[in-house]
Design an enzyme around this catalytic site. Sequence first.
Site, PDB file in Angstrom:
ATOM      1  N   THR A 159       0.878  -1.182   0.000  1.00 10.45           N
ATOM      2  CA  THR A 159       0.000   0.000   0.000  1.00 10.45           C
ATOM      3  C   THR A 159       0.911   1.227   0.000  1.00 10.45           C
ATOM      4  O   THR A 159       1.329   1.668  -1.044  1.00 10.45           O
ATOM      5  CB  THR A 159      -0.972   0.006   1.192  1.00 10.45           C
ATOM      6  OG1 THR A 159      -0.250  -0.109   2.408  1.00 10.45           O
ATOM      7  CG2 THR A 159      -1.976  -1.119   1.091  1.00 10.45           C
ATOM      8  N   THR A 196      -2.613  -2.295   8.162  1.00  8.62           N
ATOM      9  CA  THR A 196      -2.149  -3.658   8.034  1.00  8.62           C
ATOM     10  C   THR A 196      -0.716  -3.981   7.751  1.00  8.62           C
ATOM     11  O   THR A 196      -0.091  -3.419   6.882  1.00  8.62           O
ATOM     12  CB  THR A 196      -2.952  -4.398   6.943  1.00  8.62           C
ATOM     13  OG1 THR A 196      -4.280  -4.330   7.308  1.00  8.62           O
ATOM     14  CG2 THR A 196      -2.508  -5.801   6.797  1.00  8.62           C
TER      15      THR A 196
END
Lengths: 409, 409
Positions: A159, A196
């Site tokens: 990400t 995460t």
Amino acid sequence: MAKDLPVSPLAVPLPELPAIGGVRFATAAAGIRYRGRDDVLLASFAPGTTVAGVFTRNKCPGAPVTWCRDILPGGTARGLVVNAGNANVFNGAAGAAAARLSAEAAARTLGCAPEQVFLASTGVIGEPMPAERIVAVMDGLAADLAPERWAQAARAIMTTDTFPKASTRTAKIGGVEVRISGIAKGSGMIAPDMATMLAFIVTDAAVPAATLQALLRRGVGPSFNSITVDSDTSTSDTVLLFATGAAGNPPVEDARDLAAFRRALNAVLHDLALMVVRDGEGARKLIEINVAGAVSARSARRIGLAIANSPLVKTAVAGEDANWGRIVMAVGKSGEPADRDRLAVAVGGVWMARDGRVVEGYDEAPVVAHMRGSDIRIDVDLGLGRGRGRVWTCDLTHGYIDINGSYRS
Amino acid sequence: MAKDLPVSPLAVPLPELPAIGGVRFATAAAGIRYRGRDDVLLASFAPGTTVAGVFTRNKCPGAPVTWCRDILPGGTARGLVVNAGNANVFNGAAGAAAARLSAEAAARTLGCAPEQVFLASTGVIGEPMPAERIVAVMDGLAADLAPERWAQAARAIMTTDTFPKASTRTAKIGGVEVRISGIAKGSGMIAPDMATMLAFIVTDAAVPAATLQALLRRGVGPSFNSITVDSDTSTSDTVLLFATGAAGNPPVEDARDLAAFRRALNAVLHDLALMVVRDGEGARKLIEINVAGAVSARSARRIGLAIANSPLVKTAVAGEDANWGRIVMAVGKSGEPADRDRLAVAVGGVWMARDGRVVEGYDEAPVVAHMRGSDIRIDVDLGLGRGRGRVWTCDLTHGYIDINGSYRS
């Protein structure tokens, strides 16, 4: 939306990852949130692959975490679907339905039960998960599966990571060489609207699921559970370990047969965990904190984490200031047994404080030089017992504020 | 050395503080660390003054904290000496000797026992405390004592505070009006190389020491113990409450006689605690977090502190982003009982998430407007029980990094 962040100055190069028998990968651009990059990973495992997993202790876990916890007792895996861009967290019943939809689509193409397909999602919290976009690319993914796509896999799960993360080792079980390779993502616990830390490790060793689970659970203690970037625990943290059995090693009869395998696995876990810290949001320095002389190992670890999570220690390191007063403060606030008048603190291997006071006439020069480097070492000796612990973190810089405090467009 | 920091945008003006019978103040420039400003405060209390105190729970407390803890059971106070610039923490036996030297010097000029002189120090940790500089100004201080010097006192105890902090209230005990006034310092838990939140409250009420201690201990729960700037607990936090008895109220026979006094005291504690947050390092927004529906009040408070200490929540507020996903994460990481599917989150009084998912079609406009203001309110309802709690913090900005991460000269 993730910005183009500069690559972390602490980045390490992606190692060459050879194919591992029994696992194939494919990645695709499903357009879940990002544009112009792959954001879905499908992994296919040979029949008989065993699996182990550990998950976030956050009480508000994402739907994929709940899904994996539910199917893990089955002990076998045939597929893994990971997406970046949407964490599928806090979506209520719709989140659970989206998870099931992804697993069912993968199960159809892989010819297995949905309960053999593991899931992980990373990205925005609280936005409906467009699982239909994963379903739409599933046939293409299945057609594209190939064993050598490790680097692609490492990139598709990123990400706000600024570099892809992977590690590989070999070991022998009963005279047969086996390989363990893993990939991870994570850049702090959360990036802008993203969540995460994820890690996926595959070995071609044949290891029963229960044994695998025991190894993984012990292995994450000194690795993934000993790192912190900002003390914030993601709702989606997931580490999965798959054993395909393709190496054909003899059955494991005794834990001692696995000593070399365990060391290699722990090395991979260690590598991946430290890469996550090296990609910590805004990180410019990697900090290793060694605690000794605590009343127990558990106490040492807690003291280490109190230091590692202290914004004042982390900003001092960012400022290249060997501020041992803040380290003393962090030890004291941990709540663990400590005696001010026995405490010793070293930075860069130079003991600056002993027996509760500054070491008279200590030479600051090597400490100043050490603080200018990118790998910082802090040692604390409580002088109370034999408990030891080691944790890692990164410094707290303007970069962290830039990444996490930017105005929403 | 403290830089000239701009005054916090959340600053409140110093109130007019009338003299209180039985207490006199003097301040002086002893040159402990700062130049060109007063850095020592002497307070003199009338004979018969009772005292209560609460101190840091940090396991590595400063020598003045140890001194105060030791003499507190005596229950009476005749003097208070506070210095800014050196915290007298982690100085071993020399630190204890320096504390005693200050107390003895004040005792000589005030004509009391050293064990009736309370001490507090704030500033650098681990540097030898030049107590002789305090001794050198003691006679001048004693000659200069006057009852109206509250504002001077509030300024002399500042370190990197950007504004002086004081509050005052009146109440009646048995028909007699009494006054409660207090001053505080603190700007985060630590400023550059400086430590400590200090508060000193004086009342002219006559209240027995044991009763005073019970009132103070209960009073700090929802005030000083419900604020956090950076989760770092100072080695020197001290709150002292002195009751001179000069108001001549009738003896307190019953806790109910003190209901109005307790409310006034709690209001002063609340005011001072919030001023500390308003002067939090780099703070641009004051954040109030209300937690309801937890399994207990203790659980609610812990959840509130988990939100208040989350760097990701604090940077989101700095970025004026009503990022409720991060609030959910912080609730989940607190370790307290929480059910993802019952959780509700509001910002600025607008419920954005209920029953574990985003409220469909909620109007974002008032939330965006609220986030642009300087007083931010977050509500969380766990939906589990009747436990409530309220805590305050500030946002995490570049200013915090500037203040705490600056390179040492």
